[in-house]
Design a protein around this motif. Structure first.
Motif, PDB file in Angstrom:
ATOM      1  N   THR A 173      78.708  76.729  48.603  1.00 16.26           N
ATOM      2  CA  THR A 173      79.425  77.575  47.655  1.00 16.26           C
ATOM      3  C   THR A 173      78.510  77.936  46.486  1.00 16.26           C
ATOM      4  OG1 THR A 173      81.556  76.604  48.230  1.00 16.26           O
ATOM      5  CG2 THR A 173      81.411  77.710  46.095  1.00 16.26           C
ATOM      6  N   ILE A 174      78.408  79.228  46.192  1.00 17.51           N
ATOM      7  CA  ILE A 174      77.635  79.716  45.055  1.00 17.51           C
ATOM      8  C   ILE A 174      78.552  79.994  43.872  1.00 17.51           C
ATOM      9  CG2 ILE A 174      76.309  81.712  44.240  1.00 17.51           C
ATOM     10  CD1 ILE A 174      74.883  81.745  46.891  1.00 17.51           C
ATOM     11  N   ALA A 175      79.771  80.441  44.145  1.00 10.00           N
ATOM     12  CA  ALA A 175      80.748  80.732  43.094  1.00 10.00           C
ATOM     13  C   ALA A 175      82.132  80.705  43.721  1.00 10.00           C
ATOM     14  CB  ALA A 175      80.477  82.092  42.462  1.00 10.00           C
ATOM     15  N   ARG A 176      83.155  80.673  42.856  1.00 10.79           N
ATOM     16  CA  ARG A 176      84.534  80.857  43.307  1.00 10.79           C
ATOM     17  C   ARG A 176      85.156  81.961  42.476  1.00 10.79           C
ATOM     18  NH1 ARG A 176      85.115  74.862  43.374  1.00 10.79           N
ATOM     19  NH2 ARG A 176      84.732  74.187  45.514  1.00 10.79           N
ATOM     20  N   ILE A 177      86.039  82.732  43.123  1.00 13.97           N
ATOM     21  CA  ILE A 177      86.707  83.860  42.470  1.00 13.97           C
ATOM     22  C   ILE A 177      88.212  83.634  42.544  1.00 13.97           C
ATOM     23  CG2 ILE A 177      87.158  86.344  42.607  1.00 13.97           C
ATOM     24  CD1 ILE A 177      84.348  86.634  43.799  1.00 13.97           C
TER      25      ILE A 177
END
Length: 283
Positions: free
Chosen positions: A266-270
């Motif tokens: 995971t690089i980011a969560r939205i």
């Protein structure tokens, strides 16, 4: 009223401990109505080992104490520990509760709250995070075990692990004081929720397809559109391998702070608000 504030159930998540230190120093018992219970370290073994997990010794694989409540006294080591926490400390001291966290090692959150009911959403609004995520949660957490037992509780996430962030700490202290005013525990005017507060009920992880070195193109908190570039992944010599894009419209609530990524990391969560009625209190 009995308000329970807990921190340190994950041993590398430390900002909440400093929040409780500050409240212990600033709340005047002579002006306090009811009972304020502060527990600055639910997971002593994890704190001693600087690990998210509950482990009395160094271990690569250990259980997560925040999935073990209400536990069982006389059961396994962790079930017994969780059972004692639940029956002797947590449940008996709470009409409402806030469990303080940060993101885990290698990642960061905004000031971010989890709620699961209309009442807990109101509690989260009063604490004034950047984002509230309506969320059904995980079995065995402090928040959900209390809420399911009739005690409204929220989880409050405060940025990065393994540090004291003075800005986050001050915001949380102010927000929790505001909650205590609404509960009639402290005198003073209740501050309404901030105008820029984002309330979401759905979330998606943005993942690297290939291993390499990730560089974010947008800061945490950014509003994004579907297919907007969020990060680049490069090889050992800095050559571009892929551009990672947003899978949906929304707002970035979490980022990786460690540029080393494996395939699928995971690089980011939205987060965003889904109009689906079934998602009203979280999907």
């Amino acid at each position: 009223p009995r308000l329970l504030l807990t921190a340190g159930i994950h041993g590398d998540e430390l900002n909440g401990i400093a929040v409780l230190h500050r409240l212990a120093a600033t709340v005047d018992p002579a002006k306090l109505a009811g009972t304020l219970t502060l527990v600055p370290g639910l997971n002593p073994p994890g704190l001693l080992q600087s690990t998210r997990q509950w482990t009395p010794d160094w271990s690569r694989s250990a259980p997560n104490l925040n999935r073990e409540l209400p536990g069982k006294e006389g059961g396994s080591a962790i079930a017994d520990f969780a059972g004692r926490l639940w029956s002797r400390l947590i449940r008996s001291n709470a009409d409402s509760a806030v469990d303080l966290h940060t993101q885990s090692r290698g990642t960061a959150y905004m000031m971010y709250a989890f709620a699961s009911t209309p009442r807990t959403r109101r509690m989260a609004e009063l604490v004034a995070p950047d984002i509230i995520k309506m969320d059904k949660g995980d079995k065995g957490t402090v928040e959900n075990t209390l809420t399911d037992d009739g005690v409204p509780a929220i989880t409050l996430e405060l940025g990065r692990p393994e540090m004291f962030d003075d800005t986050m700490i001050a915001r949380a202290e102010s927000g929790l004081t505001n909650l205590m005013r609404e509960l009639k525990m402290l005198p003073g005017k209740v501050t309404p929720p901030p105008a820029g507060l984002t309330v979401a009920n759905d979330i998606v992880a943005v993942r690297a397809r290939l291993p390499g070195w990730a560089r974010l193109l947008l800061p945490i908190g950014s509003a994004v559109k579907k297919d907007q570039p969020i990060a680049e992944v490069r090889d050992a010599f800095g050559r571009s391998l892929e551009t990672v894009v947003a899978p949906a419209d929304g707002r970035i609530n979490m980022i990786t702070t460690d540029p080393r990524v494996a395939a699928g990391d995971t690089i980011a969560r939205i987060v965003w608000w889904s109009p689906d009625p079934a998602c009203q209190n979280g999907c």
